[in-house]
Design a protein around this motif. Structure first.
Motif, PDB file in Angstrom:
ATOM      1  N   PHE A  85      27.586 -79.280   7.475  1.00  0.00           N
ATOM      2  CA  PHE A  85      29.035 -79.458   7.596  1.00  0.00           C
ATOM      3  C   PHE A  85      29.339 -80.723   8.391  1.00  0.00           C
ATOM      4  CE2 PHE A  85      28.571 -74.860   7.173  1.00  0.00           C
ATOM      5  CZ  PHE A  85      29.640 -74.483   6.379  1.00  0.00           C
ATOM      6  N   ASP A  86      30.343 -81.439   7.918  1.00  0.00           N
ATOM      7  CA  ASP A  86      30.998 -82.445   8.736  1.00  0.00           C
ATOM      8  C   ASP A  86      31.858 -81.668   9.744  1.00  0.00           C
ATOM      9  OD1 ASP A  86      32.481 -84.962   9.313  1.00  0.00           O
ATOM     10  OD2 ASP A  86      34.084 -83.868   8.320  1.00  0.00           O
ATOM     11  N   LYS A  92      15.867 -78.683   1.047  1.00  0.00           N
ATOM     12  CA  LYS A  92      17.034 -78.995   0.219  1.00  0.00           C
ATOM     13  C   LYS A  92      18.291 -78.767   1.038  1.00  0.00           C
ATOM     14  CE  LYS A  92      14.611 -77.933  -3.886  1.00  0.00           C
ATOM     15  NZ  LYS A  92      14.377 -77.121  -5.030  1.00  0.00           N
ATOM     16  N   ALA A  93      19.383 -79.437   0.610  1.00  0.00           N
ATOM     17  CA  ALA A  93      20.617 -79.292   1.375  1.00  0.00           C
ATOM     18  C   ALA A  93      21.827 -79.574   0.502  1.00  0.00           C
ATOM     19  CB  ALA A  93      20.604 -80.262   2.555  1.00  0.00           C
ATOM     20  N   VAL A  94      22.967 -79.109   1.002  1.00  0.00           N
ATOM     21  CA  VAL A  94      24.269 -79.459   0.423  1.00  0.00           C
ATOM     22  C   VAL A  94      25.123 -79.967   1.578  1.00  0.00           C
ATOM     23  CG1 VAL A  94      26.389 -78.535  -0.620  1.00  0.00           C
ATOM     24  CG2 VAL A  94      24.152 -77.814  -1.486  1.00  0.00           C
ATOM     25  N   SER A 112      27.187 -82.685  -2.950  1.00  0.00           N
ATOM     26  CA  SER A 112      28.259 -82.627  -1.960  1.00  0.00           C
ATOM     27  C   SER A 112      29.438 -81.786  -2.428  1.00  0.00           C
ATOM     28  CB  SER A 112      28.745 -84.042  -1.644  1.00  0.00           C
ATOM     29  OG  SER A 112      29.259 -84.645  -2.808  1.00  0.00           O
ATOM     30  N   ILE A 113      30.116 -81.237  -1.436  1.00  0.00           N
ATOM     31  CA  ILE A 113      31.376 -80.516  -1.654  1.00  0.00           C
ATOM     32  C   ILE A 113      32.426 -81.216  -0.797  1.00  0.00           C
ATOM     33  CG2 ILE A 113      32.630 -78.334  -1.348  1.00  0.00           C
ATOM     34  CD1 ILE A 113      29.914 -76.879  -1.470  1.00  0.00           C
ATOM     35  N   VAL A 130      22.612 -77.025  -5.854  1.00  0.00           N
ATOM     36  CA  VAL A 130      21.218 -77.436  -5.604  1.00  0.00           C
ATOM     37  C   VAL A 130      20.434 -77.438  -6.925  1.00  0.00           C
ATOM     38  CG1 VAL A 130      19.051 -76.685  -4.528  1.00  0.00           C
ATOM     39  CG2 VAL A 130      21.152 -76.745  -3.185  1.00  0.00           C
ATOM     40  N   ASP A 131      20.642 -76.408  -7.761  1.00  0.00           N
ATOM     41  CA  ASP A 131      19.925 -76.333  -9.052  1.00  0.00           C
ATOM     42  C   ASP A 131      20.324 -77.498  -9.954  1.00  0.00           C
ATOM     43  OD1 ASP A 131      18.715 -74.087  -8.185  1.00  0.00           O
ATOM     44  OD2 ASP A 131      19.958 -72.678  -9.325  1.00  0.00           O
TER      45      ASP A 131
END
Ligand SMILES: O=C(O)COP(=O)(O)O
Ligand SMILES: [Mg+2]
Length: 228
Positions: A8-9, A163-165, A184-185, A220-221
């Motif tokens: 998170f930002d 892995k990350a988002v 990214s979201i 991620v997928d």
């Protein structure tokens, strides 16, 4: 298989901080006698850390100061902001429940912010959410910061994740994520002077109700499938 890290930002993503940042900024620049900044200016001023925020505010008012004067303004900002925490700053609606869902799914969480590390740490401490995060990287934690992708990559390394988002509110977050090859979201409720739809995020949410482990896994997928 380890679960993806959710990064998170902070300002404008996890926490609504603009009213307190504005009050502290206006306190900081008061001695140079310029007109205070307005709330609507904050989308432009916030994003690259406190020094840039003060610089941009002075540029907006066409006021230049010496390096020494600048340090005085910066110190005034730091002292006032740290002292007033948590002030009016609050978690965005639905965040508690969203963090519980991610945590129940075994997904670790981290913060990658351009806010100075000690201010970020103090704020989340005062809001009682420190223990939710495995890693907190501030704008002065390493030599670079967002939009440099290394800020995100170092957050991932320090968290021990594969892995990350990345979830953020401004171009700094989305550009850094793209260059780090991390999906990214973008959130619509934060501080950006560029329309959220134009940031180029992989997904957009307008409420944390929409942040689920399923969404994280889908992103991620999809990113995995794009890899050569
Ligand atoms: O403090 C700033 O200017 C930006 O902070 P953020 O990276 O958490 O949005
Ligand atoms: Mg932000």
């Amino acid at each position: 298989m380890t679960q993806p890290l959710v990064i998170f930002d902070l300002d404008g993503t996890l926490i609504h901080t603009a009213p307190d940042l504005m009050a502290s900024l206006n306190h900081a620049i008061e001695p140079v006698g310029v007109e205070p900044v307005h709330y609507d200016d904050m989308s432009f001023l916030v994003g690259r850390g406190a020094r840039v925020m003060i610089q941009r505010a002075l540029e907006m008012r066409e006021r230049s100061v010496t390096a020494e004067e600048f340090e005085t303004l910066f110190d005034r900002f730091l002292a006032f902001y740290a002292e007033s925490m948590p002030g009016q700053s609050a978690l965005y609606p639905g965040l508690d429940a969203a963090m519980s869902r991610l945590s129940d799914a075994g997904m670790p969480m981290a913060i990658c912010t351009n806010k100075l590390e000690h201010l970020a740490v103090r704020l989340i401490e005062r809001l009682g959410i420190t223990s939710s995060f495995v890693t907190i990287l501030g704008g002065d934690s390493i030599a670079v910061r967002k939009p440099d992708p290394e800020h995100i990559l170092e957050t991932i390394r320090r968290s021990g994740a594969e892995k990350a988002v990345m979830i953020g509110d401004s171009s700094n977050d989305i550009v850094a994520a793209r260059e780090a090859r991390v999906p990214s979201i973008a959130v619509t409720f934060g501080y950006t002077d560029i329309p959220v739809e134009q940031l180029g995020a992989d997904h957009i949410i307008d409420h944390f109700n929409l942040l689920t482990p399923e969404l994280i896994n889908t992103l991620v997928d999809a990113a995995d499938r794009k890899k050569p």
